[in-house]
Motif scaffolding. Structure first.
Motif, PDB file in Angstrom:
ATOM      1  N   LYS A 127      -4.521   1.650   2.915  1.00  0.00           N
ATOM      2  CA  LYS A 127      -4.668   1.715   1.450  1.00  0.00           C
ATOM      3  C   LYS A 127      -5.352   0.458   0.913  1.00  0.00           C
ATOM      4  O   LYS A 127      -5.337  -0.586   1.569  1.00  0.00           O
ATOM      5  N   PRO A 128      -5.905   0.569  -0.310  1.00  0.00           N
ATOM      6  CA  PRO A 128      -6.404  -0.648  -0.949  1.00  0.00           C
ATOM      7  C   PRO A 128      -5.220  -1.602  -1.172  1.00  0.00           C
ATOM      8  O   PRO A 128      -4.096  -1.144  -1.416  1.00  0.00           O
ATOM      9  N   GLU A 129      -5.493  -2.899  -1.073  1.00  0.00           N
ATOM     10  CA  GLU A 129      -4.408  -3.877  -1.095  1.00  0.00           C
ATOM     11  C   GLU A 129      -3.536  -3.822  -2.345  1.00  0.00           C
ATOM     12  O   GLU A 129      -2.325  -4.016  -2.289  1.00  0.00           O
ATOM     13  N   ASP A 130      -4.200  -3.542  -3.485  1.00  0.00           N
ATOM     14  CA  ASP A 130      -3.447  -3.657  -4.742  1.00  0.00           C
ATOM     15  C   ASP A 130      -2.597  -2.417  -5.073  1.00  0.00           C
ATOM     16  O   ASP A 130      -1.848  -2.427  -6.031  1.00  0.00           O
ATOM     17  N   ILE A 131      -2.705  -1.371  -4.293  1.00  0.00           N
ATOM     18  CA  ILE A 131      -1.887  -0.180  -4.562  1.00  0.00           C
ATOM     19  C   ILE A 131      -0.511  -0.354  -3.913  1.00  0.00           C
ATOM     20  O   ILE A 131      -0.419  -0.762  -2.752  1.00  0.00           O
ATOM     21  N   GLU A 168      -6.286   0.540 -10.587  1.00  0.00           N
ATOM     22  CA  GLU A 168      -6.086  -0.692  -9.812  1.00  0.00           C
ATOM     23  C   GLU A 168      -4.662  -1.190 -10.022  1.00  0.00           C
ATOM     24  O   GLU A 168      -4.169  -1.195 -11.149  1.00  0.00           O
ATOM     25  N   GLY A 169      -4.023  -1.582  -8.942  1.00  0.00           N
ATOM     26  CA  GLY A 169      -2.665  -2.122  -9.057  1.00  0.00           C
ATOM     27  C   GLY A 169      -1.609  -1.059  -9.326  1.00  0.00           C
ATOM     28  O   GLY A 169      -0.453  -1.389  -9.614  1.00  0.00           O
ATOM     29  N   GLY A 170      -1.984   0.197  -9.241  1.00  0.00           N
ATOM     30  CA  GLY A 170      -1.038   1.278  -9.538  1.00  0.00           C
ATOM     31  C   GLY A 170       0.020   1.440  -8.455  1.00  0.00           C
ATOM     32  O   GLY A 170      -0.173   1.042  -7.305  1.00  0.00           O
ATOM     33  N   THR A 171       1.147   2.036  -8.851  1.00  0.00           N
ATOM     34  CA  THR A 171       2.214   2.316  -7.891  1.00  0.00           C
ATOM     35  C   THR A 171       2.267   3.814  -7.622  1.00  0.00           C
ATOM     36  O   THR A 171       2.177   4.617  -8.552  1.00  0.00           O
ATOM     37  N   ILE A 172       2.425   4.171  -6.358  1.00  0.00           N
ATOM     38  CA  ILE A 172       2.643   5.569  -5.998  1.00  0.00           C
ATOM     39  C   ILE A 172       4.092   5.685  -5.531  1.00  0.00           C
ATOM     40  O   ILE A 172       4.517   4.949  -4.641  1.00  0.00           O
ATOM     41  N   THR A 173       4.837   6.568  -6.158  1.00  0.00           N
ATOM     42  CA  THR A 173       6.256   6.678  -5.847  1.00  0.00           C
ATOM     43  C   THR A 173       6.554   7.964  -5.089  1.00  0.00           C
ATOM     44  O   THR A 173       6.103   9.046  -5.487  1.00  0.00           O
TER      45      THR A 173
END
Ligand code: ADP
Length: 265
Positions: A127-131, A168-173
């Motif tokens: 994954k991209p680092e900020d996710i 960007e910087g989002g959270t996946i729960t």
């Protein structure tokens, strides 16, 4: 509705009876309309990458191949378009197999918790680092009958969408909940969301809430349609919830394997 009215004539041309046949043609027409729409969609989906590739290849053969900077870029475009076409044709083949019931589920008893961790681990590595991936999974084992390969495809499609549409910087729960007879699995993101009237349609073949964006992200418009077929083949249901601008949650259920009660014969 179509009605056919016939008069039955007996001897001496005397009317002896009437027959009225009322048939529902709306269903037939709907199937026919959907078939035509599908063929038109497939043609369009294939033509777009092909015409793009043609113009880049033309430019290359007209001399762009000599340009050290431009040539690799143009080749990359044609490669990406080829990859997309392969994905599209593979997705189509799979849907066609499912339509013809030409596939078998190899179900096994699976502890969904460890299986789900394993799936998320794969995304964690790429994954991209900020996710941020947030696992809200229970500790106790939960057993379901699954075809692991097929379920992996369902989860891959849902999770890669969550990634694609995350800011960007989002959270996946990731959520798992045991209900009476079933397991409820959900994947939520904090992306742009899907408007209310489009929510059910995202499971239709080739439907895209945002065409330009989906294409740019390399989508085929078939991922959720395949997920739906596969979840239903596991006797589950799938649906979406969303708040525009806030995020999307894709939820699905799977029947639980009930624990045997002791002492009951
Ligand atoms: P695609 O290959 O275009 O992603 P899918 O069948 O996977 O096709 O999804 C259908 C459409 O549903 C997408 O084009 C997109 O508009 C919408 N969609 C799916 N998942 C999400 C999500 N997590 N957030 C916002 N929109 C989504």
């Amino acid at each position: 509705i179509r009605a056919n009215f016939s008069i039955i004539l007996g001897e001496n041309e005397k009317t002896t009876g009437f027959i009225t046949v009322i048939s529902d043609v709306t269903e037939q027409e709907k199937v026919e309309r959907e078939r035509k729409e599908f063929v038109s969609n497939v043609s369009h989906e294939l033509r777009t990458p092909l015409t793009t590739m043609r113009s880049y290849l033309e430019a290359l053969s007209d001399g762009a191949w000599k340009d050290n900077e431009i040539a690799p870029k143009f080749l990359e475009v044609t490669q990406n378009e080829t990859e997309r076409m392969i994905r599209l044709v593979n997705d189509l083949l799979q849907l066609s197999k499912m339509d013809n019931k030409d596939y078998t589920l190899y179900k096994e008893r699976v502890n969904f918790i460890s299986y789900f961790h394993h799936i998320i681990d794969r995304f964690e590595m790429n994954k991209p680092e900020d996710i941020v991936l947030d696992r809200q999974l229970p500790k106790n084992d939960v057993f379901v009958w699954l075809d692991k390969d097929k379920m992996t495809q369902v989860l891959d499609n849902i999770i890669s969408n969550a990634m694609k549409y995350s800011p960007e910087g989002g959270t996946i729960t990731f959520h798992l909940k045991k209900e009476k007879q079933k397991l409820l699995i959900s994947v939520s993101d904090e992306g742009m969301g899907i408007s209310h009237e489009k929510l059910d349609k995202v499971f239709d073949r080739f439907y895209r809430a945002d065409k330009a964006r989906s294409r740019k992200l390399g989508g085929t418009g078939l991922g959720l349609a395949i997920a739906k077929e596969l979840v239903e083949a596991h006797e589950g249901k799938i649906w979406a919830k969303s708040k525009e601008g806030k995020g999307t949650t894709i939820l699905f259920t799977l029947p639980l394997i009930q624990k045997k009660r002791r002492g009951v014969s």
